[in-house]
Design an enzyme around this catalytic site. Structure first.
Site, short mmCIF file in Angstrom:
data_model
loop_
_atom_site.label_atom_id
_atom_site.label_comp_id
_atom_site.label_asym_id
_atom_site.label_seq_id
_atom_site.Cartn_x
_atom_site.Cartn_y
_atom_site.Cartn_z
NE ARG A 232 -4.27 -1.31 0.24
CZ ARG A 232 -4.49 -2.26 -0.67
NH1 ARG A 232 -3.62 -2.47 -1.64
NH2 ARG A 232 -5.59 -2.99 -0.64
CD GLU A 261 -3.00 3.11 -5.70
OE1 GLU A 261 -3.95 2.42 -6.14
OE2 GLU A 261 -2.04 2.62 -5.09
CG HIS A 280 -3.08 -0.83 -7.20
ND1 HIS A 280 -3.45 -0.16 -6.06
CD2 HIS A 280 -3.22 -2.14 -6.90
CE1 HIS A 280 -3.80 -1.02 -5.12
NE2 HIS A 280 -3.66 -2.24 -5.62
#
Ligand code: OXD
Length: 317
Positions: A232, A261, A280
């Site tokens: 994370r 994000e 991601h």
């Protein structure tokens, strides 16, 4: 945990709710399946749901979920789920075993891109330049430090050892695992970091791990070491990381996750030449891979048996 009457499953995913729903296997007399792709659709349906099969469900809707008893997460992390709004009675389950095979390839692929000097050769090729002076290094013999030794961390550790790397782990318990040569507890993090050629962050985001990699941890790393974050964004103090990368206090970073994000266009991480930014994608969720885990648990739920892969909400994973 015994369920009576038809169990109402709400499948929530912004893009692929129908695909996930189409793979739910259960006797139709015992289960009804509804799909939602937006918060407003979910707001209209959540009051009826006994079970939620979801990716990033809007937390503000939990107070309306009066029947909800179980949430199956579609992704690797559950931090988005373990929020105050989620009532205590709701059981949360994870999907272990699915993401490790993806993420070990991501991690080793990018580690190899560093040791094989891929960027240098590609740049030289564009210039039609024969760079016989640039010599690759062996990944074998280098030290990989895994911060987080859940199923994903251990899958990476096994693959790294398969390539001859030395693997050190850092975990909350410090418990020995087969996939690491040695395991440190979290308070010994810096001791492990000091030995790393590559540091891979794959720990869950909890109170204990938030901003774990700050200025002091970065200072403990060698100037030749690389940081790989697939956990994370908030595991890292991004301002401290940018400062360390700019000053070349570490060699570089491979980053798949960020505090915000998508990474905002003006963020300095985009333009640093010693940083790789990926969106991601290191451990994608796919409906066919998650479905067997959900279906197995759904069968258990219908039979009144204990669910597998239950998250310890107090621990945060
Ligand atoms: C996540 C995932 O949990 O990508 O972030 O699976």
């Amino acid at each position: 945990m015994t369920a009576r009457g038809p169990v109402r499953v709400l499948v929530y995913h912004p893009d692929e709710a129908r695909e996930y729903a189409s793979l739910v296997r259960a006797p139709r007399a015992r289960v009804t399946v509804a799909t939602c792709a937006t918060p407003s659709e979910a707001a209209a349906a959540v009051a009826e749901a006994d079970v939620l099969y979801a990716w990033k469900f809007p937390p503000e809707l939990y107070p309306r979920a009066m029947r909800l008893r179980w949430v199956q997460a579609m992704g690797a992390g559950v931090d988005w789920l373990l929020v105050q709004e989620l009532p205590e009675r709701v059981v949360v389950t994870r999907a272990p075993g699915v993401f490790g095979p993806w993420m070990r390839e991501y991690v080793l692929g990018w580690c190899l891109s560093v040791t094989q000097r891929m960027e240098a050769y590609r740049a030289a090729q564009r210039e039609r330049c024969w760079r016989g002076d640039v010599i690759p290094e062996r990944l074998a013999g280098k030290t990989l430090v895994l911060v987080g030794l859940g199923d994903i961390g251990r899958a990476i550790g096994a693959a790294a050892r398969g390539l001859g790397m030395r693997v050190l782990g850092v975990s909350r318990s410090g418990r020995r695992v087969r996939e690491a040569d040695r395991v440190h507890r979290l308070p010994q993090l810096r001791r492990a970091l000091a030995e790393a050629d590559f540091v891979v962050l794959v720990a869950p985001l909890t109170r204990e791990t938030r901003a774990l990699i700050g200025a002091a941890a970065l200072a403990a790393m060698r100037p030749t070491a690389w940081l790989v974050n697939i956990g994370r964004g908030a595991l890292v103090d991004e301002a401290a990381l940018v400062a360390a990368l700019r000053a070349r206090r570490i060699a570089g970073a491979i980053l798949d996750v960020f505090e915000q994000e998508p990474l905002p266009p003006e963020h300095p991480l985009w333009s640093l030449d010693n940083v790789v930014v990926t969106p991601h994608i290191s451990g994608p969720s796919t409906a066919p891979e998650i479905a067997p885990i959900f279906n197995d648990n759904l069968a258990r739920w219908l039979a009144g048996r204990r669910l597998r892969h239950v998250v310890d909400r107090a621990r945060g994973y």
